[in-house]
Design an enzyme around this catalytic site. Structure first.
Site, PDB file in Angstrom:
ATOM      1  N   LEU A  25      45.469  71.312  15.834  1.00  0.00           N
ATOM      2  CA  LEU A  25      46.415  72.399  16.083  1.00  0.00           C
ATOM      3  C   LEU A  25      47.271  72.120  17.321  1.00  0.00           C
ATOM      4  CD1 LEU A  25      47.174  75.133  14.864  1.00  0.00           C
ATOM      5  CD2 LEU A  25      45.690  76.200  16.559  1.00  0.00           C
ATOM      6  N   HIS A 191      50.042  82.737  11.991  1.00  0.00           N
ATOM      7  CA  HIS A 191      51.329  82.183  12.425  1.00  0.00           C
ATOM      8  C   HIS A 191      52.494  82.623  11.537  1.00  0.00           C
ATOM      9  CE1 HIS A 191      50.547  79.039   9.399  1.00  0.00           C
ATOM     10  NE2 HIS A 191      51.819  78.728   9.476  1.00  0.00           N
ATOM     11  N   TYR A 192      52.204  83.141  10.338  1.00  0.00           N
ATOM     12  CA  TYR A 192      53.298  83.631   9.497  1.00  0.00           C
ATOM     13  C   TYR A 192      54.047  84.772  10.171  1.00  0.00           C
ATOM     14  CZ  TYR A 192      53.479  80.755   5.438  1.00  0.00           C
ATOM     15  OH  TYR A 192      53.719  79.690   4.610  1.00  0.00           O
ATOM     16  N   GLY A 194      54.807  85.007  13.072  1.00  0.00           N
ATOM     17  CA  GLY A 194      55.700  84.490  14.112  1.00  0.00           C
ATOM     18  C   GLY A 194      56.936  83.808  13.550  1.00  0.00           C
ATOM     19  N   LYS A 195      57.013  83.677  12.234  1.00  0.00           N
ATOM     20  CA  LYS A 195      58.172  82.983  11.663  1.00  0.00           C
ATOM     21  C   LYS A 195      59.414  83.874  11.795  1.00  0.00           C
ATOM     22  CE  LYS A 195      55.660  80.218   8.259  1.00  0.00           C
ATOM     23  NZ  LYS A 195      55.960  78.842   8.630  1.00  0.00           N
ATOM     24  N   ASP A 248      42.352  80.566   2.186  1.00  0.00           N
ATOM     25  CA  ASP A 248      43.176  79.775   3.093  1.00  0.00           C
ATOM     26  C   ASP A 248      44.515  80.447   3.410  1.00  0.00           C
ATOM     27  OD1 ASP A 248      43.891  77.483   4.627  1.00  0.00           O
ATOM     28  OD2 ASP A 248      45.066  76.713   2.950  1.00  0.00           O
ATOM     29  N   HIS A 253      48.119  85.039   5.342  1.00  0.00           N
ATOM     30  CA  HIS A 253      49.589  84.977   5.327  1.00  0.00           C
ATOM     31  C   HIS A 253      50.214  85.831   4.225  1.00  0.00           C
ATOM     32  CE1 HIS A 253      48.547  81.725   7.861  1.00  0.00           C
ATOM     33  NE2 HIS A 253      48.593  80.741   6.995  1.00  0.00           N
TER      34      HIS A 253
HETATM   35  C1  BG6 Z   1      47.848  77.242   6.827  1.00  0.00           C
HETATM   36  C2  BG6 Z   1      46.996  76.762   5.678  1.00  0.00           C
HETATM   37  O1  BG6 Z   1      47.303  78.394   7.407  1.00  0.00           O
HETATM   38  O2  BG6 Z   1      49.152  77.529   6.341  1.00  0.00           O
HETATM   39  C3  BG6 Z   1      47.614  75.560   5.013  1.00  0.00           C
HETATM   40  O3  BG6 Z   1      45.708  76.434   6.178  1.00  0.00           O
HETATM   41  C4  BG6 Z   1      49.034  75.848   4.589  1.00  0.00           C
HETATM   42  O4  BG6 Z   1      46.860  75.149   3.869  1.00  0.00           O
HETATM   43  C5  BG6 Z   1      49.814  76.411   5.775  1.00  0.00           C
HETATM   44  O5  BG6 Z   1      49.624  74.648   4.135  1.00  0.00           O
HETATM   45  C6  BG6 Z   1      51.206  76.869   5.386  1.00  0.00           C
HETATM   46  O6  BG6 Z   1      51.900  77.198   6.562  1.00  0.00           O
HETATM   47  P1  BG6 Z   1      53.396  76.778   6.774  1.00  0.00           P
HETATM   48  O7  BG6 Z   1      53.754  77.313   8.122  1.00  0.00           O
HETATM   49  O8  BG6 Z   1      53.440  75.277   6.697  1.00  0.00           O
HETATM   50  O9  BG6 Z   1      54.162  77.417   5.666  1.00  0.00           O
END
Ligand code: BG6
Length: 467
Positions: A25, A191-192, A194-195, A248, A253
């Protein structure tokens, strides 16, 4: 030195302690985010980063390891690498070994003494969740997360998803966190949230008056959330096989995205109000019975998955799913809410599509669907488009489909974009919890997906399809 009273909270010297500094990370996201904040002068003027890890490193080895990542990743302004890396130090230790934390506490205390101020401290758990319990317990028993006085310095703990592996483990983790820290100290990262495009959803929904009257079951036919990726499990086979697509990306997300489309207008822009609205949307998801799971869900596995490194030869783990969910919010009762995600997809895209019902007032016929659609694109494009019908020029009344659209990258320069982790770190330093997930949200998410996973694995319904 000026007195602490003269510092605003943001200007106060801040120490970042990163557990798992040599992990994935940091390599993929956190280092770049910190560097970008540094370049843009968005870090407190005085800051230090203590990397905590098991590897036999020292300060200079850590710096050269990080410099390599920066060079390979072509981070901008290479003349600033050294001054940035000067702030990095290394603490060697096992996550479960209390003496390592005692050493860390002494080191940080020493910095406070040197700077003659009680610094802010941010503890980032960039580690597998199996280490969370040891780390937070040790942080707490060594007193590291207790601010030195109520007036100066804060301490914050940052955790990454997954929060637990099922409902019970999520509840246990939450209980432990609640016993050791105050809610305002805890930042749970999805983190989604934060996009840039995801941050825009609230602005888009709640500052455009034309959307309000039509944002309900009378006008909306269905909402689809898609997260389709062309990549396979890559080097994460062993991790992925225990998790599967639904845990996952679905549990976090995708449900967060759906919540932003379902939630009612928050009472205010206060973090608590926004989180509470998101949370109510997630609570409203109807929990499925095994019979419903068998009919309303699909699961698949890409061909060749069982030969991936780290994956069991008879693995039943899904790499694709589709779920038709529903909400018991009165405004959305009966509206299908489709969640679909998969790895190894031929047409990758991340999007939310809101389809509107066909209106009785539609006088002109059109070969195909007359439904208006709102496309909210997150990847590969970052744009919002609306499909509508218009008259084709000519003598006949021929109708054609067109698009109204707004493309982020056409409208703004690349430098104006803030990366997800960069924005989230900035918010953590600022103390804004809006874009972080509350414990209620996480529990609702697990409550929704757990019965689905159970039916898939215990009753083997529906069958796992190979694609
Ligand atoms: C992560 C998952 O949380 O999000 C991954 O563990 C996935 O499998 C990823 O590919 C997708 O995130 P991003 O920001 O690349 O769309």
């Amino acid at each position: 030195m000026s007195s602490p009273i003269e510092h605003t909270k943001f200007e106060l010297p801040t120490i970042f302690v990163i557990f798992g500094i040599t992990g994935d990370l940091v390599k993929k996201k956190i280092l770049k985010a910190l560097y970008d904040l540094y370049i843009k002068k968005h870090l407190p003027e005085k800051f230090r980063v203590y990397g905590f890890s098991r590897r036999d490193y020292d300060d200079s080895k850590l710096k050269s390891y990080l410099r390599d990542i920066m060079i390979k990743g072509a981070f901008g302004e290479p003349d600033k690498y050294d001054s940035f890396l000067n702030a990095f130090f290394y603490v060697k230790g096992d996550f479960f070994e209390k003496s390592a934390y005692d050493h860390l506490a002494k080191t940080l205390g020493h910095v406070d003494g040197q700077w003659r101020i009680c610094t802010n401290k941010l503890f980032y758990l960039a580690v597998p969740p199996s280490s969370y319990s040891d780390i937070i317990t040790n942080l707490s028993v060594t007193g590291l997360t207790i601010p030195c006085s109520p007036e100066e310095g804060w301490t914050r703990v940052i955790l990454e998803k997954p929060f637990g592996t099922d409902l019970q483990t999520a509840i246990d983790l939450d209980k432990q966190l609640g016993e050791l820290f105050k809610e305002e100290q805890i930042y749970r990262v999805d983190h989604y949230l934060g996009k840039e495009t995801v941050k825009n959803i609230l602005v888009f929904r709640f500052s455009n008056s034309f959307l309000n009257p039509i944002w309900n079951k009378d006008y909306i036919e269905k909402i689809e959330v898609r997260l389709l990726e062309d990549i396979k499990v890559e080097t994460r086979g062993a991790f992925y096989d225990k998790v599967g697509t639904l845990r996952d990306v679905g549990q976090n997300h995708m449900l967060q995205l759906l919540a932003l489309f379902l939630m009612k207008a928050p009472k205010s822009l206060d973090a608590q109000d926004i989180k509470s609205s998101r949370s109510k949307a997630l609570q409203s998801l109807q929990i499925m019975t095994p019979e419903e799971v068998a009919i309303k869900t699909k699961r698949g596995q890409y061909k060749g998955y069982t030969s991936e490194k780290g994956v069991g030869p008879k693995s039943q783990t899904e790499t694709y799913f589709r779920i038709e969910a529903s909400s018991n919010l009165p405004e959305f009762r009966g509206v299908p809410l489709i969640l679909e995600s998969g790895k190894a997809q031929s047409e990758p895209c991340i999007e939310v599509v809101v389809s509107f019902k066909e209106s009785d007032l539609c006088l002109y016929s059109f070969p195909g669907t007359q439904r208006n659609k709102l496309h909210y694109h997150l990847k590969p494009d970052e744009k919002i488009s609306m499909r509508f019908l218009a008259k084709k020029p000519g003598f006949a009344n021929e109708v054609e489909q067109h698009e109204l659209g707004f493309d982020y990258h056409e409208a703004y320069d690349a430098e104006e974009f803030v990366d997800d982790y960069e924005g989230l770190l900035y918010d953590i330093i600022k103390g804004d919890q809006t874009l972080f997930v509350s414990t209620e949200e996480i529990i609702s998410e697990w409550k929704f997906i757990e019965p689905i996973i159970k039916t898939w694995h215990e009753e083997k319904k529906p069958e796992l399809e190979i694609y």
